[in-house]
Design a protein around this motif. Sequence first.
Motif, mmCIF file in Angstrom:
data_model
loop_
_atom_site.group_PDB
_atom_site.id
_atom_site.type_symbol
_atom_site.label_atom_id
_atom_site.label_comp_id
_atom_site.label_asym_id
_atom_site.label_seq_id
_atom_site.Cartn_x
_atom_site.Cartn_y
_atom_site.Cartn_z
ATOM 1 N N TYR A 104 -9.863 6.848 -4.710
ATOM 2 C CA TYR A 104 -10.032 7.160 -3.327
ATOM 3 C C TYR A 104 -10.337 8.452 -3.488
ATOM 4 O O TYR A 104 -10.270 9.429 -4.346
ATOM 5 C CB TYR A 104 -8.606 6.877 -2.610
ATOM 6 N N LYS A 105 -10.659 9.309 -2.295
ATOM 7 C CA LYS A 105 -10.716 10.694 -2.124
ATOM 8 C C LYS A 105 -10.072 11.192 -0.923
ATOM 9 O O LYS A 105 -9.466 10.410 -0.008
ATOM 10 C CB LYS A 105 -12.393 10.913 -1.999
ATOM 11 N N ALA A 106 -9.762 12.592 -1.061
ATOM 12 C CA ALA A 106 -9.245 13.166 -0.024
ATOM 13 C C ALA A 106 -9.732 12.976 1.160
ATOM 14 O O ALA A 106 -11.042 13.100 1.302
ATOM 15 C CB ALA A 106 -8.834 14.504 -0.574
ATOM 16 N N ALA A 107 -9.195 12.751 2.230
ATOM 17 C CA ALA A 107 -9.632 12.372 3.626
ATOM 18 C C ALA A 107 -10.157 13.520 4.059
ATOM 19 O O ALA A 107 -10.035 14.822 3.915
ATOM 20 C CB ALA A 107 -8.427 12.082 4.533
ATOM 21 N N THR A 109 -13.052 14.639 3.203
ATOM 22 C CA THR A 109 -13.787 15.672 2.315
ATOM 23 C C THR A 109 -15.154 14.938 2.235
ATOM 24 O O THR A 109 -15.517 13.960 2.049
ATOM 25 C CB THR A 109 -13.169 15.731 0.899
ATOM 26 N N VAL A 123 -9.420 11.127 -5.801
ATOM 27 C CA VAL A 123 -8.012 11.412 -6.191
ATOM 28 C C VAL A 123 -7.352 10.818 -7.253
ATOM 29 O O VAL A 123 -7.777 9.699 -7.347
ATOM 30 C CB VAL A 123 -7.253 10.620 -4.641
ATOM 31 N N GLY A 127 -1.664 9.616 -6.967
ATOM 32 C CA GLY A 127 -1.669 9.818 -5.409
ATOM 33 C C GLY A 127 -2.009 8.735 -4.447
ATOM 34 O O GLY A 127 -1.986 8.754 -3.241
ATOM 35 N N ALA A 143 -4.489 10.367 4.808
ATOM 36 C CA ALA A 143 -4.464 11.526 3.678
ATOM 37 C C ALA A 143 -5.439 10.898 2.263
ATOM 38 O O ALA A 143 -6.035 12.032 1.935
ATOM 39 C CB ALA A 143 -3.113 11.567 2.721
ATOM 40 N N THR A 144 -5.722 9.897 2.301
ATOM 41 C CA THR A 144 -6.609 9.588 1.435
ATOM 42 C C THR A 144 -7.601 8.321 2.041
ATOM 43 O O THR A 144 -6.996 7.741 3.029
ATOM 44 C CB THR A 144 -6.118 8.868 0.146
ATOM 45 N N GLU A 145 -8.846 8.415 1.552
ATOM 46 C CA GLU A 145 -9.696 7.258 2.142
ATOM 47 C C GLU A 145 -10.761 6.833 1.111
ATOM 48 O O GLU A 145 -10.900 7.374 0.036
ATOM 49 C CB GLU A 145 -10.479 7.932 3.516
#
Length: 608
Positions: A104-107, A109, A123, A127, A143-145
């Motif tokens: 995932y990546k940080a939301a 970004t 991420v 996490g 928080a993540t997406e």
Amino acid sequence: MSNAPVTPPSAPNDFIRDIVKADLESGKYKSPVTRFPPEPNGYLHIGHAKSICLNFGIAHEFGGRCNLRFDDTNPTKEEIEYVESIIADVKWLIAGWADDRLGYKAAGTVPETKDGDFYQPAVVAAGFTPASQPGNAPVKGAATEPFYASDYFDALYAYAIELIRRGKAYVCDHTADEVDQMRGAPDRPGENSKYRDRSIEESLKLFVAMKNGEFPDGARTVRAKIDMASPNIWLRDPLIYRIRHASHHQTGDKWCIYPLYDFAHCLSDYIEGITHSICTLEFEVHRPLYDWILNALELPRPLPHQYEFAKLIPTYTIVSKRKLIQLVNDQVVAGWDDPRLPTISGLRRRGIPASAVRQFAYNIGVTKYNSVTDIAVFEHCIREDLNKRALRRLAVLHPLKVVITNLPADHFEELDAINNPEDVSTGKRKVPFSRELYIEQDDFAEVPPPKFFRLKPGGEVRLKYAYIIKCDEVIKDSSGKIVELRCTADLDSKTGGATSGRKIKGTIHWVSAQHAIEAEVRLYDRLFTEAEPEKDGRDFKTVLNPHSLEVVTGKCEPSLKDATAELRYQFERLGYFALDADSKPGKLVFNRTIILKDAWSKIEKKQG
RNA sequence: UCCCCGGUAGUGUAAUGGUAACACAACGGCCUUUGGAGCCGUAUUUCCUGGUUCGAGUCCAGGCCGGGGAGCCA
């Protein structure tokens, strides 16, 4: 699922895993990064499951990561409903297995930029939101997406400009028809666009104007400058950007130009640091273009490589988004999650465990050979899995009343029944027994065929966990229909009794009439009557199985009132069942996941 | 027609120049208080022709058959 764990399959071998292994051993990559890149224009199906298991399997086995990325470059075909269903399906399939490998990546970004290079960090595994907790699906704003190709639109735009600057792409003013005409044919070269050699400055200026919305849809495109005479049609100055004044489900109205697959995909892979980009065979001819774009940009980091495998084609079903949509829209089935559909949500609703889907994916292997996979292999995996975990219960789906005449009217006792002979830790339960019972209509034959060893007039059969009974009398209504059997029980034949060891050929299931609870039971079968519904161009709608769903009211042993959606049940001698989402307290609804193997039906068939 | 990719029991898959094997299916048998599960057994399986090699499913050449490819779809 909280009950008996199923042994995870040992890692398989295939040509792609061989490549990954070699790349790791040679030091080409430190760890593999794969991706699962669905376009959100439909629901995921069993074919996608094969791809998910391959990509996450590699990440799982080699200590890598697999990014879930939406390949959302065509706003006119995509919908947010599909984004959400895809997230849920992926999480369900990898839960408890490879969810710690899900990238995932940080939301919120977007890729980091350094000297014109774009990199989107993932991420770390720790996490990730646990997939086993429903409602925690990471979506935009959390928080993540997941990754979205649409998050790279700025980066892709910059890369397109760089390509034009390098003289390796140009803005073309030809219409769609003209481009088609000028592309030539497989055995005939195409001709150069008359805009091919316009100045870099002019192309740059026009591309900016395209982006600023100065032209209508289709007026201009950006094309890679490769070779109009290439025997590979995808190298004949392929389009990389088109104008589409359309609102996008992620980026809204920010863009009116959108990149095409070939341009977006290889660069999205690169941006995410993908090492092995695995897709299906029809993209094989696109690989030279995939490599050309990455090489033309002379990118600083290690490049991803594309590998292709044969998609899954199972018998007795169809896996084509377009045709699945047709079945849903024509209401041949009840929705995308209809248990007869090969969609992941359909399999889930049907009660098929994710572990069985994974086992299936492992069993069928990965090759470049276009094969048709016998659905029996999948059915075997489902039975194998469910046999280990399902709790045994007694239920009668087509009831026939039996009266034990040598028992008093108020006779009542509770008998011990084993929850799962494959897993003794699940213990035993009590099942009520009384004078009046229901047995399955099929378990009695007035005129028994050869080798029929269930109940027949004057014959004996064992009631599972209870007594041996003998049929004395067949009672019919005025139309001649059998409505009741009058039997006598051998009262010493109960488990542990003096005559319990008597050799009786048949054992049948039953429920106590007075204690039984009712449930709606949905009996699902294959959706098509032909192994290859579309063989020789046949219309699949002509071979729909009219009996793919039969709904009955079953008589169930009372313990089933506590059935849960998480557990799986085997109705003895009938099949595996799971509670449906429509089930409510006091109104049980079960789906038949799959029938038990049935040796008798084969004998019956042979006898004609 | 041009380009790319494939072809191993019925269906899939393995064997990475050294005895062709595994799963599913099918068919027998054993066992069974689920006609389930389990156990045992049953198959002149490498598309064809030629070549290289002590040895070829594997390498080479030619052929045959199948799939994919000419969206501003992915």
